[in-house]
Design a protein around this motif. Structure first.
Motif, mmCIF file in Angstrom:
data_model
loop_
_atom_site.group_PDB
_atom_site.id
_atom_site.type_symbol
_atom_site.label_atom_id
_atom_site.label_comp_id
_atom_site.label_asym_id
_atom_site.label_seq_id
_atom_site.Cartn_x
_atom_site.Cartn_y
_atom_site.Cartn_z
ATOM 1 N N ILE A 86 11.828 28.032 27.856
ATOM 2 C CA ILE A 86 12.745 28.829 28.682
ATOM 3 C C ILE A 86 13.565 27.897 29.581
ATOM 4 C CG2 ILE A 86 11.512 31.029 28.651
ATOM 5 C CD1 ILE A 86 10.200 30.279 31.263
ATOM 6 N N ARG A 87 13.558 26.617 29.244
ATOM 7 C CA ARG A 87 14.415 25.655 29.926
ATOM 8 C C ARG A 87 15.797 25.657 29.270
ATOM 9 N NH1 ARG A 87 13.195 20.248 29.769
ATOM 10 N NH2 ARG A 87 12.396 20.469 27.647
ATOM 11 N N CYS A 88 16.790 25.206 30.004
ATOM 12 C CA CYS A 88 18.144 25.119 29.462
ATOM 13 C C CYS A 88 18.887 23.965 30.114
ATOM 14 C CB CYS A 88 18.902 26.433 29.685
ATOM 15 S SG CYS A 88 20.548 26.459 28.926
ATOM 16 N N ASN A 89 19.770 23.362 29.347
ATOM 17 C CA ASN A 89 20.572 22.250 29.853
ATOM 18 C C ASN A 89 21.712 22.705 30.740
ATOM 19 O OD1 ASN A 89 21.428 23.200 27.095
ATOM 20 N ND2 ASN A 89 23.268 22.036 27.639
ATOM 21 N N LYS A 90 22.038 23.992 30.720
ATOM 22 C CA LYS A 90 23.145 24.505 31.527
ATOM 23 C C LYS A 90 22.695 24.676 32.978
ATOM 24 C CE LYS A 90 26.864 25.299 28.956
ATOM 25 N NZ LYS A 90 28.210 24.842 29.335
ATOM 26 N N GLN A 91 23.200 23.803 33.849
ATOM 27 C CA GLN A 91 22.881 23.858 35.269
ATOM 28 C C GLN A 91 24.178 23.805 36.067
ATOM 29 O OE1 GLN A 91 19.915 24.510 36.167
ATOM 30 N NE2 GLN A 91 18.688 23.938 34.385
ATOM 31 N N PRO A 92 24.510 24.842 36.842
ATOM 32 C CA PRO A 92 23.762 26.082 36.998
ATOM 33 C C PRO A 92 23.824 26.946 35.743
ATOM 34 C CG PRO A 92 25.885 26.274 38.078
ATOM 35 C CD PRO A 92 25.776 24.844 37.620
ATOM 36 N N ALA A 93 23.043 28.003 35.755
ATOM 37 C CA ALA A 93 22.976 28.887 34.596
ATOM 38 C C ALA A 93 24.315 29.574 34.343
ATOM 39 C CB ALA A 93 21.895 29.944 34.821
ATOM 40 N N CYS A 94 24.552 29.941 33.101
ATOM 41 C CA CYS A 94 25.743 30.718 32.765
ATOM 42 C C CYS A 94 25.755 32.017 33.580
ATOM 43 C CB CYS A 94 25.776 31.033 31.276
ATOM 44 S SG CYS A 94 25.813 29.567 30.225
ATOM 45 N N ALA A 95 26.929 32.508 33.875
ATOM 46 C CA ALA A 95 27.065 33.633 34.801
ATOM 47 C C ALA A 95 26.419 34.913 34.280
ATOM 48 C CB ALA A 95 28.546 33.879 35.098
ATOM 49 N N ILE A 96 26.291 35.057 32.952
ATOM 50 C CA ILE A 96 25.742 36.291 32.392
ATOM 51 C C ILE A 96 24.253 36.173 32.069
ATOM 52 C CG2 ILE A 96 27.918 37.109 31.410
ATOM 53 C CD1 ILE A 96 27.122 35.835 28.770
ATOM 54 N N CYS A 97 23.638 35.021 32.372
ATOM 55 C CA CYS A 97 22.286 34.734 31.907
ATOM 56 C C CYS A 97 21.222 35.227 32.883
ATOM 57 C CB CYS A 97 22.128 33.234 31.676
ATOM 58 S SG CYS A 97 20.507 32.775 31.015
ATOM 59 N N GLU A 98 20.100 35.698 32.335
ATOM 60 C CA GLU A 98 18.985 36.161 33.157
ATOM 61 C C GLU A 98 18.326 35.021 33.931
ATOM 62 O OE1 GLU A 98 15.461 35.898 29.783
ATOM 63 O OE2 GLU A 98 16.293 37.853 30.313
ATOM 64 N N ARG A 99 18.656 33.770 33.583
ATOM 65 C CA ARG A 99 18.109 32.636 34.334
ATOM 66 C C ARG A 99 18.563 32.664 35.797
ATOM 67 N NH1 ARG A 99 20.224 27.881 32.713
ATOM 68 N NH2 ARG A 99 18.546 26.677 33.677
#
Length: 412
Positions: A86-99
């Protein structure tokens, strides 16, 4: 124990396969004997045929068990969705993402024991999906996992494409099991991409083109490339252009869907703009519908398939063109009308929790956990059998989510 095909003659292969099938299927063997005979051709088979086309045999057994209303099964699911991370390289998270609802301190990879306990199940699957809340290419054992799965089982996953390096492209192509990759793009222009997904538009486009080029160089038809867009107020006017970008990147299809209902956040984005989740749901209905029709027509012109998950149009009218488009791209029209998920699907969370379907409640409705149990114990445990009984009685389960639910329950 797996059969090593290259060590046997053709006749020995047939007998070994029959013995394996008898152990696996018992009295239900006879319907599959003819299938077993055809699996062993006159020539020596490639090494991966040692898997005996188990997905085909598993599919036949599953259908028989469902038709006979059997809840304690010997078949395996046709598909497993595995959240490797549940890790992702997108920091900050995409605007539509539940992260956006959790901190990075709550992100991790699946424990090794989860993968080891699933490994014996892989040969029986039609499809192993490697996405569920994180970026699969960020998983440390991604390339190793590709080597654990052999044809005819297939791997499919979603990705943001930013980590699609030359090494990962080579691993994907060499595996010969990744048959679909669905890239989350969400925009046709760099400005809109940055607003929704942050920096990296050119890198994303270049990486997808590199995968397409490698496919062409090898003369391979897989992986089939799809690009997807979550349709929002910020991007719906780019739909026709999005289809053209998909073609330019070598994609054969675009997947479209609307935002999930429920989230409510406001995020600062590049350029001083604010992404207001609720506001992004508010689009001009007539213009939204017109853009979908235009995108559909453009997709047809340039040979790109178009799919829509959930309800397609906002405005209600008797427009025959919209009726035609909706019939052709609506997800439910491409599925069987009856859900058989308790027999055919399983979703494995990064914490080892197993639930029957992606649209079953995640945190409190698991049927078992792979950290503490084998998959066989979970798949035929009391909870899994109870879900199957509920489906046989009502066509759905109390585990099914009531909001943002699946197409079988009328997904919006």
């Amino acid at each position: 124990m797996l059969i090593h095909w290259m060590a046997f003659s053709r006749q020995e292969l047939k007998q070994a396969l029959k013995r394996r099938l008898r152990r696996r299927l018992g009295r239900r063997l006879e319907p599959y004997v003819s299938t077993a005979e055809t699996l062993v051709g006159p020539q020596r088979l490639r090494e991966y045929r040692r898997w005996a086309d188990l997905p085909t045999l598993n599919r036949e057994l599953l259908r028989e068990e469902y038709d006979n209303k059997i809840v304690k099964v010997r078949s395996y699911p046709l598909e497993i969705t595995l959240a490797t991370t549940i890790r992702c390289n997108k920091q900050p998270a995409c605007a539509i993402c539940e992260r956006n609802l959790r901190g990075t301190d709550l992100e991790w990879d699946a424990p090794s024991i989860v993968l080891e306990r699933l490994k014996p199940v892989f040969p029986h699957l039609d499809i192993l999906y490697l996405h569920c809340s994180g970026e699969p290419l960020f998983y440390k054992r991604f390339e190793e996992l590709l080597t654990m799965v052999k044809p005819p089982t297939k791997i499919r996953f979603n990705s943001n494409a930013v980590l699609l390096t030359k090494a990962k492209i080579k691993a994907i192509m060499d595996s010969e099991v990744v048959d679909v990759v669905n890239f989350s793009v969400d925009a046709a222009t760099e400005e809109t991409y940055q607003f929704i997904r942050g920096p990296g538009f050119d890198k994303m486009v270049g990486n997808i083109k590199a995968l397409s080029a490698e496919k062409e160089r090898r003369g391979s038809s897989i992986p089939f490339i799809v690009v997807n867009m979550c349709v929002t107020k910020a991007n719906y006017r780019e739909l026709p252009q999005f289809v053209e970008l998909a073609k330019e990147m070598g994609a054969g299809a675009v997947d479209l869907f609307h935002m999930n209902k429920g989230p409510d956040w406001k995020l600062d984005r590049p350029g001083g703009r604010v992404f207001d989740y609720r506001d992004q749901e508010r689009m001009d209905p007539d213009e939204h519908d017109a853009m979908i029709v235009r995108a559909f027509d453009r997709a047809r012109e340039i040979g790109v398939d178009m799919n829509f998950v959930g309800s397609v149009f906002f405005s209600e009218d008797n427009n025959p063109k919209k009726a035609q488009v909706g019939d052709e791209i609506r997800e439910l029209d491409r599925w069987e009308s009856l859900c058989v998920a308790p027999w055919s699907r399983a979703v494995v969370g990064v914490d080892g929790n197993v639930r029957i379907c992606y649209f079953h409640k995640e945190w409190d409705e698991s049927v078992g956990n792979l950290i503490f149990q084998s998959f066989d114990e979970i798949w035929n445990g009391d909870k899994a059998q109870a879900v199957r009984r509920e489906f046989l009685e009502r066509g759905f389960s109390d585990h099914c989510v009531k909001e943002n639910h699946c197409m079988f329950l009328g997904r919006v």
